[in-house]
Design a protein around this motif. Structure first.
Motif, PDB file in Angstrom:
ATOM      1  N   TYR A 326       0.831  -1.204   0.000  1.00 15.60           N
ATOM      2  CA  TYR A 326       0.000   0.000   0.000  1.00 15.60           C
ATOM      3  C   TYR A 326       0.871   1.261   0.000  1.00 15.60           C
ATOM      4  O   TYR A 326       2.043   1.221   0.376  1.00 15.60           O
ATOM      5  CB  TYR A 326      -0.874   0.053   1.263  1.00 15.60           C
ATOM      6  N   TYR A 421      -2.364   4.291  -8.611  1.00 16.41           N
ATOM      7  CA  TYR A 421      -2.884   3.879  -7.303  1.00 16.41           C
ATOM      8  C   TYR A 421      -4.085   4.723  -6.863  1.00 16.41           C
ATOM      9  O   TYR A 421      -5.093   4.178  -6.401  1.00 16.41           O
ATOM     10  CB  TYR A 421      -1.775   3.987  -6.263  1.00 16.41           C
ATOM     11  N   ASP A 422      -3.980   6.040  -6.991  1.00 16.72           N
ATOM     12  CA  ASP A 422      -5.005   6.919  -6.437  1.00 16.72           C
ATOM     13  C   ASP A 422      -6.382   6.673  -7.040  1.00 16.72           C
ATOM     14  O   ASP A 422      -7.394   6.631  -6.320  1.00 16.72           O
ATOM     15  CB  ASP A 422      -4.601   8.387  -6.628  1.00 16.72           C
ATOM     16  N   PHE A 425      -7.635   3.232  -5.819  1.00 17.57           N
ATOM     17  CA  PHE A 425      -7.869   3.246  -4.372  1.00 17.57           C
ATOM     18  C   PHE A 425      -9.153   3.993  -4.025  1.00 17.57           C
ATOM     19  O   PHE A 425     -10.000   3.489  -3.273  1.00 17.57           O
ATOM     20  CB  PHE A 425      -6.670   3.880  -3.665  1.00 17.57           C
ATOM     21  N   GLN A 428     -12.210   2.013  -5.096  1.00 13.35           N
ATOM     22  CA  GLN A 428     -12.476   0.847  -4.242  1.00 13.35           C
ATOM     23  C   GLN A 428     -13.074   1.273  -2.906  1.00 13.35           C
ATOM     24  O   GLN A 428     -14.033   0.655  -2.416  1.00 13.35           O
ATOM     25  CB  GLN A 428     -11.195   0.054  -3.996  1.00 13.35           C
ATOM     26  N   THR A 488      -6.820   1.359   6.109  1.00 15.53           N
ATOM     27  CA  THR A 488      -7.276   0.079   5.545  1.00 15.53           C
ATOM     28  C   THR A 488      -6.728  -1.080   6.373  1.00 15.53           C
ATOM     29  O   THR A 488      -5.545  -1.103   6.707  1.00 15.53           O
ATOM     30  CB  THR A 488      -6.807  -0.048   4.083  1.00 15.53           C
ATOM     31  N   HIS A 497     -12.301  -0.396   5.111  1.00 21.53           N
ATOM     32  CA  HIS A 497     -11.741   0.948   4.980  1.00 21.53           C
ATOM     33  C   HIS A 497     -12.412   1.848   6.004  1.00 21.53           C
ATOM     34  O   HIS A 497     -13.632   2.079   5.935  1.00 21.53           O
ATOM     35  CB  HIS A 497     -11.983   1.515   3.582  1.00 21.53           C
TER      36      HIS A 497
END
Length: 512
Positions: A326, A421-422, A425, A428, A488, A497
């Motif tokens: 992460y 990633y952003d 993430f 999700q 997370t 989360h």
């Protein structure tokens, strides 16, 4: 080049169209010739301008590289000058103390005074030794460039000419073990040496503070398996009266600064992993850092890779997913990798104490993140230390240490790059099902996949984390293991989360 081709085509068209006409009417041949000369002159002028533009771009790039190199050299020199100044000031203080003892010795000659003389002479000998050590230290600094060998307390020899890459192009990553007065450093070093895939790729440097003989003897037993250096400045530190009981934190900050200067400026390494002397390491400790190394050096939004998950207790991690990594806004420490460039940035303003909280401040972090694992690649076994077991009994001793080897160097980790990633993430987190703590605890959740528990205030965050067994504190407004305010973790077989509202706009430093 397309423009040049177009110009040539224009000239050919003019020639073809007008050639027949000119042949029939010689009176305008002069005009036609002039037109041809104009076109050719324009063509070569255009080529010349294009060449000048390319030369200017090259000059700009060259100048930019020169400025960047000069900037790094200036930062290095500033750090070296600061250390020299500190050494000079300490030498002056010791000399004043020596002169004071001399003055005392010259007064009186009674039996009582003779005893005082004896004690004073002992103090003088100690001071003289300290002065000698200081002078040696200063001389070694004056004579050595940032890539030359530092005077060290071991017979191990290390070539400093090539300390960035191996002949095959693989990176060299130094392991800096920070030690003081715990003989249990042997446990840490045994693991580091046993698991190390290559002595050349992962040279171990043990930096020892505290001048503790028993610890030094333990380190010396490892011989040329490592490099043993000793922090020479063992003088007392000036500490504000209210912080006397935190003296250890001041000494740690001083030691870290000296040790990192040795690794990056004296020994010439470009990357290092800092390991405290009370850490166990996972079987894939080296593989983890080697696999994430390209991310650290290529993504400017990253400033460290850590082996530690602050919320990595058994029961809060997915033990079947040791490959998961992460991004986190919280600086974890406890086995972390940094680059020489970052050290050149931090060193000139390095604090006198509490360096880990200082490094978490917005002025240092600058919105950069670290990589952290689902399951920690380090675990602390040191209950005793300057923190007197802070968090150890309640939290640290329950951290799960990874036991499986994950081949990170053979995996595609590009999903951790910020741009990739952003987006994934955020989608999700905020597309997951919202649940309450009681629903999560009981397992009465129908929807599959990850779930989300919202929080909106500092107190609601603390209330939920205490119920879940997560760490509830903030540093500079950032929760432990948090990214974009989201913590997370894994609970009752489900990814969870703990998240702020979707329109989250940044950390509130007053939450600390």
């Amino acid at each position: 080049m397309p423009r040049v081709s177009f110009c040539l085509q224009c000239i050919l068209v003019i020639v073809k169209v007008t050639l027949g006409f000119v042949m029939r009417n010689r009176s305008i041949s002069i005009i036609f010739g002039s037109l041809i000369l104009w076109a050719v002159a324009t063509y070569f002028l255009f080529l010349d301008q294009q060449s000048v533009g390319k030369d200017q771009d090259k000059e700009k790039d060259k100048l930019s590289n020169q400025i960047s190199r000069l900037e790094k050299q200036v930062k290095q020199q500033i750090i070296i000058n600061q250390e020299l100044l500190e050494g000079i000031n300490e030498s002056k203080r010791l000399k004043k103390e020596y002169d004071r003892l001399n003055a005392q010795l010259s007064i009186g000659d009674t039996e009582k005074d003779k005893n005082k003389k004896h004690e004073a002479n002992k103090e003088k000998s100690i001071l003289l030794q300290k002065l000698a050590n200081k002078n040696k230290w200063k001389i070694s600094k004056d004579e050595q460039s940032p890539t030359q060998e530092v005077v060290l307390s071991t017979e191990a020899t290390h070539n400093t000419l090539s300390r960035q890459r191996l002949p095959d192009g693989s990176p060299i990553i130094a392991i800096l073990v920070v030690s003081c007065n715990r003989i249990t450093v042997e446990r840490c070093l045994n693991q580091l040496i046993k698991l190390r895939p290559s002595k050349e790729q992962f040279p171990i440097v043990v930096s020892q503070d505290c001048d503790h003989r028993q610890t030094a003897d333990v380190i010396a037993k490892f011989g040329n398996q490592l490099l043993h250096i000793k922090q020479p400045d063992q003088s007392d530190i000036e500490i504000p009266p209210k912080e006397k009981k935190f003296k250890g934190y001041f000494k740690i900050a001083r030691h870290y600064k000296w040790a990192l200067n040795q690794v990056f400026l004296k020994l010439g390494y470009s990357t290092a992993i800092i390991v405290e002397d009370d850490l166990d390491v996972a079987p894939d400790f080296y593989e983890y850092f080697l696999g994430t190394y390209p991310l650290l050096v290529n993504d400017s939004s990253l400033w460290c890779v850590s082996a530690w998950n602050d919320n990595g207790k058994a029961g809060l991690v997915d033990e079947h997913a040791p490959h998961l990594l992460y991004r986190t806004d919280f600086f974890p420490g406890l086995g972390w990798m940094l680059t020489r460039d970052l050290w050149l940035e931090l060193a000139p303003k390095w604090p006198k104490s509490y360096w880990d909280d200082w490094i978490r401040q917005p002025e240092q972090r600058k919105n950069r993140a670290c990589i952290r694992p689902e399951i920690s690649r380090t675990r602390t076994f040191g209950k005793l230390g300057v923190s007197n077991g802070l968090f150890f009994e309640k939290h640290l001793k329950y951290i799960k240490l990874n036991e499986q080897f994950v081949p990170f160097t053979k995996m595609n980790l590009s999903y951790l790059l910020k741009d990739n990633y952003d987006i994934a993430f955020v989608n999700q987190v905020y597309q997951s099902t919202v649940v309450s703590y009681s629903e999560l605890k009981s397992g009465n959740i129908v929807a599959p996949g990850p779930v989300r528990i919202p929080y909106y205030t500092r107190q609601s965050f603390k209330n939920i984390t205490k119920l879940l067994g997560l760490m509830d504190d903030f540093r500079s407004g950032v929760p432990r293991s948090g990214y974009r305010g989201v913590v997370t973790f894994f609970y009752n077989g489900r990814r969870v989360h703990l998240a702020p509202s979707a329109n989250w706009s940044g950390y509130d430093i007053t939450w600390s």
